[in-house]
Design a protein around this motif. Sequence first.
Motif, mmCIF file in Angstrom:
data_model
loop_
_atom_site.group_PDB
_atom_site.id
_atom_site.type_symbol
_atom_site.label_atom_id
_atom_site.label_comp_id
_atom_site.label_asym_id
_atom_site.label_seq_id
_atom_site.Cartn_x
_atom_site.Cartn_y
_atom_site.Cartn_z
ATOM 1 N N THR A 68 0.839 -1.194 0.000
ATOM 2 C CA THR A 68 0.000 0.000 0.000
ATOM 3 C C THR A 68 0.877 1.248 0.000
ATOM 4 O OG1 THR A 68 -0.190 -0.376 2.333
ATOM 5 C CG2 THR A 68 -2.099 -0.887 1.027
ATOM 6 N N ILE A 84 3.540 5.366 -5.913
ATOM 7 C CA ILE A 84 3.212 5.467 -7.340
ATOM 8 C C ILE A 84 2.339 6.686 -7.577
ATOM 9 C CG2 ILE A 84 1.984 4.363 -9.236
ATOM 10 C CD1 ILE A 84 2.766 1.690 -8.078
ATOM 11 N N ILE A 85 1.338 6.862 -6.702
ATOM 12 C CA ILE A 85 0.441 8.003 -6.883
ATOM 13 C C ILE A 85 1.222 9.310 -6.751
ATOM 14 C CG2 ILE A 85 -1.500 9.228 -5.839
ATOM 15 C CD1 ILE A 85 -2.708 6.514 -5.200
ATOM 16 N N VAL A 86 2.126 9.358 -5.779
ATOM 17 C CA VAL A 86 2.895 10.588 -5.581
ATOM 18 C C VAL A 86 3.709 10.912 -6.828
ATOM 19 C CG1 VAL A 86 4.753 11.668 -4.261
ATOM 20 C CG2 VAL A 86 3.035 10.325 -3.080
ATOM 21 N N LEU A 91 1.954 1.735 -3.433
ATOM 22 C CA LEU A 91 0.891 2.335 -4.245
ATOM 23 C C LEU A 91 0.836 3.851 -4.017
ATOM 24 C CD1 LEU A 91 -1.370 1.721 -6.229
ATOM 25 C CD2 LEU A 91 -2.919 1.498 -4.320
ATOM 26 N N ILE A 92 0.970 4.265 -2.759
ATOM 27 C CA ILE A 92 0.974 5.714 -2.510
ATOM 28 C C ILE A 92 2.163 6.337 -3.220
ATOM 29 C CG2 ILE A 92 0.981 7.525 -0.770
ATOM 30 C CD1 ILE A 92 -0.003 5.623 1.200
#
Lengths: 651, 508
Positions: free
Chosen positions: A193, A199-201, A196-197
Amino acid sequence: MADLLFTHSYLILLFPLLSFVTISLRPVQLSPKMAGRFAIGCQGLSMLYGLAVAAAYWQTVIGQPQLYPARSLVCFDLAWLNFSPTLTANMGIFLDPISVMMIVVISIISFLVNIYSVGYMKDDPGFARFFALMALFSFSMLGLVISSNILQMFVFWELVGMSSYALIGFWYQKPSAVAASKKAFVVTRFADTFFLIGIIVVSFYTQSFDFQTLNSPETAALLDHTFMLGIVPINLLTLATILIFTGGWGKSAMFPLHIWLPDAMEGPTPVSSIIHSATMVVAGVFLTARMFPLFAASEVTLAVVQFVGAFTALFAAIIAITQKDIKRILAFSTLSQLGYMLFSLGVAKMVTGIHPGAEINPLGYSAAMYHVFTHAFFKCMLFLGAGAIIHAVHSNDIMDMGGLRRLMPKTYWSLLTACLAIGGIFPFSGFWSKDAILLAALQSGHYIVCAVGLATGGLTAFYIFRFFFLTFHGRARSKFHDVRENSWMTFSIMALTIPTVTAGMLEHLFVSEVTVPGLAYTPNFSHPLWLPTLASLAGIAGISLAWTFYGRGRTEAAERCRLRIAPVYQVIYNKFYIDEVYLFITHKIIFHGIAAPIKWLDRHIVDGAMNLIGEFLQQGGKAVRLLQNGQLQLYLGVTTLGFIALLFLGR
Amino acid sequence: MDSLIIKEGFPLLSFLIFFPLAGAVVLLFFNGEKFARYWTLAITLITAAFSISLITGFDTTTAKFQFAEVHNWIPQLNIHYILGVDGISILMVLLSTLIMPLCILASWRYIKTRVSQFMFSMLIMEVSMIGLFTSLDFVLFWVFWEFMLIPMYLLIAVWGGPRKDYASIKFFIYTLAGSVFLLVAIIALYMKTGTFFIPDMMWHHYSMTFQILVFLAFFLAFAIKVPMFPFHTWLPAAHVEAPTAGSVILASVLLKMGAYGMLRFCLPITPQATFLLAPYILGLSIAGIIYGGFTALAQHDMKKLVAYSSVGHMGFVTLGIFVLNIRSVEGAIIQMLNHGVTTGALFLCVGMIYERTHSRELRAATGIGRYMPWYVTFLTFFALSSFGFPGTNSFIGEFLILAGTFQANKFLALAAIPGAVLAAAYMLRMLQKIVWGGTNNPDQSYLKKHDLGIREIATLAPLLLFVFWIGLDPQPFLDLMHHSVVNLINQLNFIQQQAPHVASAFMR
């Protein structure tokens, strides 16, 4: 020809997928035996195709540096998700030195492990299911390494986690296996997770998922600014890279997220073998290497990578010394070796334009990849050998073994090469890759890390030969029945001796070709001869110590020593009680301390409050109802009282 | 009015509403059980087939309401019969029409008493669902909104479990309490604007106080329906007692009505109040995500577990809606669809176990994986989808929502993350127990001959198709809604720029 191979490079993935779909969905009825053969055939085709692609890559891309200066090639890239006109996630195939190297390693090891499994899983009721899941596992891992962008990598990353979940819990009748599989999945998913954050950043700021864009100096410069989180200044680049690295942290089972890996041996041994060598755990190292130019732009991130790696290398080696379960010893040794790979990446340096002036030395990167390569083969063999031993003696405890040298000669001699390789003995493959790693640490001035690496090398030689002597030498410590070597199994084990013995010849290739993207290694650093000498001495010392304690299968000297340091030994044997801490947190605190009270709260407070409103209205209604009782006297009385009250109030 | 809608020749939407109604009326005259089943299945299948032609005729390049129909209804009060769909509602209509045949299939054996009445209720349910998502007149909307309570109440109260009286009354009163506020808001808006035509009510500069009051009235009605924490307690009770088909409709479509209402009314009609109050709603959403996750983790009843997971998932939806940017709203709508598919499927799965073991307790269902391989294969995929596994539909929705949230507020995105881990934990807990169990599994060998039949596979397979379709190729779905969402968000931003003093510092 090469173009045709590249265009259809998806076939590497397609064969294992085909095998998975065919065996699991059974459009045609396959007998278990046929399912096994079919899976091996598919893996074989995938391997052949992978090798062909690797050869074509070698000839076309590496052979023509003027055409491919970055040594990379995007075979195809299809748009998958359009987030906005500027942000698209693709599905593609990306070939560069590390992905091609991984394709070779994964496909060869999957193929050999599949062959081995025919012997190992013989008579298991889940024979066909096993091969289907193994195919899914190699499909996911191959997909992970060839991903052209980080979101695609995440998809396969989770698929790897999922297939390992299914394989670790393969013997679902065993509660320990089921618990281990859940542990592996939840721990890695917890780490994912953060990935994933991350990646979003990065995708938010760079408007891209593509590795080539993310690894460019422009991205690093774009991210490199500091913001205030409350009163704590945080560098966005560091934050994003550490978040991404956390995914690898969990997958590569680095301290303190290492707890799932030793338990993962609850799965069938071929599964452990493939998890510990070519798939799953190296995914974290691969991620770090894949994102290395971005990671390298943040000194803090590299320091974290380096520290986590070095600590786990030593920590796991210490635990491995005390373990009695054959697969646990190997599992902790994997942790330790992964630590080597990560700290090696952590000591590599490259200039990205942000921190000019830092010394460029990408050797650590090449050395880490080289160690991934050599380690995959000898660790795979060690596990396959351990599996063969377990299969023969029906016990995991090395204290029950001994004297297997005569009964299993082929396994004995093959494993000897693997033990010498992991112990870092010249001229076996492990010697060369460890030497490169230690050299990288020394050259970049990380003397402590280099010392940790040397010490761990000695410990490694000790624990691996402790395992070796206790298993094969001396006299049998329990009764064995019908110990035989299965030819399917010995074939794979013996085949793996070839890379274990000869991979040392590839050092030059790795150092010169498998380098940080766009940065060639210039050997302008000195290579002191004392370093390999010292490393060899440490290894030999470890083996000699193991021989004094356990040679000829004796254990008395070790037992005396153990009693002398009993309290310390106990702590180490129980893996520093980290599992217990986790158990306390998850079970006692999260389940009984949070979830259960919230359930109670929901039932009694939240729902209770709502019911109270209803109850209040109902009671109110009942109270008001008393007024409407139809008695004229009451109505008249109230009216009169009201009238009088009005008279007074009106005044 | 004509600038907002596009009319078509064939009254397709009216057909979708009245065809099931006609089918229901026929059922009143025939009582045969077998006939009722086949008839209803045929009606719902035909409705579904016709609803697909909505897509082919839908123009994805405009944000206008399409397939519009305008007729006078009560001219004295300016009430019309106006229907139309845009990119947001078309997906909801399709979800309703496509889920209905599956519900009928799932009730094939499950419902043994009063079959034709049951099927009648189901068809009436379908009428009100389609009507609700297509109404463009507020009175018409409200009629469907209330109308829907009756068949749902009957589904729970007549065909429900042991505590059906409690659950059905609780469901009814709870939702009705919210609807009363909705009615007040509708009348207040009518007083201001003199119209009930919904697009005409949007984007007016109502006074701030008025907006806040209307918004709160809307919000209460919709938050109960979603349901948002702390208005969710009717949901587990209703789910546990409802028959499988009731649970599926409840989860797949009814909960979407709340979220749909927020998108359709709160945002465009009271934009400034939305900006002002969004932070609090975001807070409630995050609380719902975490709270739902923890509560689901502690459940022993499978239906309750799935019901509480709904609270968490719908928390993601409201999070996406009130983050108020294109990506997050698109994610929220995709997630509405996903929740309809996945949670609907999970309720179907739980129902299938219940039909066999007559228990919803996790303990009673442990270890059936060995005997029902087909069943657990489906269950595994739906569970994976439920916790947002990449490659499945929920991953797309959650990713879009999280990416949009991150864009708006970084802490919120971080705060929602534990929800994702919790979802994996409780779904794996359920999956592990059902598929494998432990050493002391109850004897499940009698299930060996009772793996999924063709009818049950036909019920689950379409949902599985959507799990992977949305997961692997979400573009067609995003294209359908894109223009409507862009229009919505652009208008919102326009309003906000006109009145910058309202802009909360929270919404950076």
